[in-house]
Motif scaffolding. Structure first.
Motif, short mmCIF file in Angstrom:
data_model
loop_
_atom_site.label_atom_id
_atom_site.label_comp_id
_atom_site.label_asym_id
_atom_site.label_seq_id
_atom_site.Cartn_x
_atom_site.Cartn_y
_atom_site.Cartn_z
N THR A 134 86.44 20.57 46.15
CA THR A 134 85.70 20.52 47.58
C THR A 134 84.08 20.05 47.27
OG1 THR A 134 85.10 22.76 47.62
CG2 THR A 134 87.01 22.36 48.57
N VAL A 135 83.61 19.38 48.44
CA VAL A 135 82.38 18.92 48.42
C VAL A 135 81.29 20.12 48.32
CG1 VAL A 135 80.30 17.89 49.36
CG2 VAL A 135 82.54 16.74 49.29
N LYS A 136 81.92 21.38 49.18
CA LYS A 136 80.80 22.37 48.98
C LYS A 136 81.05 23.17 47.81
CE LYS A 136 80.45 27.09 51.53
NZ LYS A 136 80.83 27.99 52.41
N GLY A 137 82.29 23.29 47.07
CA GLY A 137 82.54 24.24 46.06
C GLY A 137 81.35 23.49 44.91
N SER A 138 81.57 22.01 44.76
CA SER A 138 80.85 21.48 43.68
C SER A 138 79.34 21.59 43.60
CB SER A 138 81.30 19.91 43.87
OG SER A 138 82.54 19.63 43.59
N VAL A 139 78.89 21.31 45.02
CA VAL A 139 77.58 21.48 45.49
C VAL A 139 77.04 22.96 45.15
CG1 VAL A 139 75.71 21.48 47.30
CG2 VAL A 139 77.30 19.56 47.19
N MET A 140 77.56 23.81 45.44
CA MET A 140 77.27 25.47 45.25
C MET A 140 77.30 25.50 43.59
SD MET A 140 76.33 26.52 48.10
CE MET A 140 76.27 28.39 47.46
N ALA A 141 78.49 25.20 43.14
CA ALA A 141 78.59 25.41 41.60
C ALA A 141 77.25 24.68 40.79
CB ALA A 141 79.91 24.83 41.11
N GLY A 142 77.00 23.29 41.23
CA GLY A 142 75.95 22.59 40.52
C GLY A 142 74.68 23.57 40.90
N ILE A 143 74.41 24.13 42.07
CA ILE A 143 73.12 24.72 42.27
C ILE A 143 73.07 25.91 41.30
CG2 ILE A 143 71.99 26.33 44.08
CD1 ILE A 143 72.86 24.11 46.03
N LYS A 144 74.00 26.81 41.19
CA LYS A 144 74.44 27.93 40.43
C LYS A 144 74.02 27.96 39.10
CE LYS A 144 74.68 32.24 41.97
NZ LYS A 144 75.81 32.78 42.11
N ILE A 145 74.73 26.64 38.53
CA ILE A 145 74.45 26.50 37.09
C ILE A 145 73.34 25.83 36.68
CG2 ILE A 145 75.09 24.46 35.40
CD1 ILE A 145 78.01 24.63 36.70
N ILE A 146 72.52 25.18 37.47
CA ILE A 146 71.05 24.73 37.24
C ILE A 146 70.10 25.99 37.47
CG2 ILE A 146 69.33 23.24 38.05
CD1 ILE A 146 71.47 22.05 36.68
N GLY A 147 70.32 26.73 38.50
CA GLY A 147 69.72 27.97 38.79
C GLY A 147 69.48 28.92 37.45
N TRP A 148 70.99 29.26 36.86
CA TRP A 148 70.80 30.17 35.68
C TRP A 148 70.10 29.37 34.60
CZ3 TRP A 148 71.68 34.72 34.80
CH2 TRP A 148 72.40 35.65 35.95
N ILE A 149 70.12 28.21 34.42
CA ILE A 149 69.58 27.60 33.12
C ILE A 149 67.87 27.71 33.40
CG2 ILE A 149 68.96 25.20 32.11
CD1 ILE A 149 71.83 24.43 32.56
N PHE A 150 67.55 27.25 34.64
CA PHE A 150 65.85 27.62 34.74
C PHE A 150 65.52 28.87 34.67
CE2 PHE A 150 66.47 23.08 35.77
CZ PHE A 150 65.29 22.30 35.47
N LYS A 151 66.27 29.88 35.33
CA LYS A 151 65.99 31.29 35.12
C LYS A 151 65.74 31.63 33.55
CE LYS A 151 68.15 35.83 36.15
NZ LYS A 151 68.99 36.56 36.71
N TYR A 152 66.81 31.36 32.72
CA TYR A 152 66.49 31.88 31.52
C TYR A 152 65.90 31.10 30.62
CZ TYR A 152 69.77 35.45 31.65
OH TYR A 152 70.22 36.95 31.81
N THR A 153 65.44 29.82 31.00
CA THR A 153 64.42 28.96 30.31
C THR A 153 62.89 29.46 30.83
OG1 THR A 153 65.68 27.12 30.73
CG2 THR A 153 63.32 26.54 30.13
N PHE A 154 62.61 29.95 31.81
CA PHE A 154 61.18 30.39 32.07
C PHE A 154 61.15 32.16 32.18
CE2 PHE A 154 61.87 26.23 33.73
CZ PHE A 154 60.76 25.73 32.80
N LYS A 155 62.29 32.59 31.92
CA LYS A 155 62.33 34.19 31.85
C LYS A 155 61.35 34.80 30.72
CE LYS A 155 65.74 38.06 32.47
NZ LYS A 155 66.98 38.35 32.40
#
Length: 229
Positions: A208-229
């Motif tokens: 689904t478009v919604k699922g793909s977008v939400m998954a993408g946001i979550k994945i990128i969010g986790w990466i930046f969270k841990y990069t700058f933590k």
């Protein structure tokens, strides 16, 4: 002999789940299916196939995985290795033996099954999945010098290491969170190539478009969270 348990989140996988359970090697001590608010006969089919079946009514891949981990934590005898596997029959469950081999033979902490192009059935991964995996692993390489090439859901980890990760994500970010925390805690890890086929049914995330977008946001969010933590 090592105690191995498998956690399988499943949402409306009545047509696939028995195939998955049947092909899991007999070396596995327990197969734990978490019905993630299924409205079909997933629970009935999985129970008949011999699995332990739990229910988690809060929708989300992470919620289901955490439910399985909670169940294991309440058992008197803990496993040595926990394997995560999808319930849609897109993976090859019999490859579990080679997935856990680096843990048993080389004392590796964490193993990801990498869905390499040469072993992947045509159209088994959507363009957005392929791009998302590329972007996430590229960022992990830049920020953490990681060698991951995939966020594949077929993965194995020592149980004691899994506990130290203190997993939190409830939905789409579960796989990338695990890999990021493995990197941050400097655990040993490897990828092994695994086959991948077209799933039974339609993906609830990448389909689904919604699922793909939400998954993408979550994945990128986790990466930046841990990069700058």
């Amino acid at each position: 002999m090592s105690i191995i348990k498998v956690i399988i989140p499943a949402f409306n996988e009545e047509k696939a789940i028995a195939h998955v359970i049947k092909e899991i090697p007999s070396s596995v001590s327990e197969i734990i299916i978490i019905s993630n608010n299924s409205t079909d006969d997933t629970i009935k089919v999985a129970t008949a196939a011999g699995a332990t079946v739990l229910s988690e009514n809060r929708k989300g891949y992470g919620y289901a995985c955490l439910k399985g981990m909670e169940y294991i934590s309440n058992q008197e005898i803990k496993p040595d290795i926990v394997v995560f596997l999808d319930g849609d029959y897109s993976d090859y469950p019999e490859e579990l033996t080679q997935l856990i081999a680096p843990i048993l033979q080389e004392n590796i902490d964490f193993v990801v099954g990498s869905r390499v192009t040469r072993l992947r059935e045509k159209n088994s991964m959507t363009p957005q999945q392929i791009f998302g995996n590329w972007l996430a692993t590229a960022l992990m390489k830049i920020f953490f010098k990681a060698t991951f090439t995939d966020l594949g859901p077929f993965r194995a980890i020592k149980y004691d290491k899994l506990i130290t990760l203190n997993m939190e994500d409830k939905t789409y970010g579960w796989t990338v969170e695990m890999q990021l925390k493995v990197l941050k805690q400097k655990m040993s890890y490897v990828e092994i190539p695994v086959r991948y086929k077209n799933r039974i049914g339609v993906s609830k995330v990448s389909g689904t478009v919604k699922g793909s977008v939400m998954a993408g946001i979550k994945i990128i969010g986790w990466i930046f969270k841990y990069t700058f933590k």
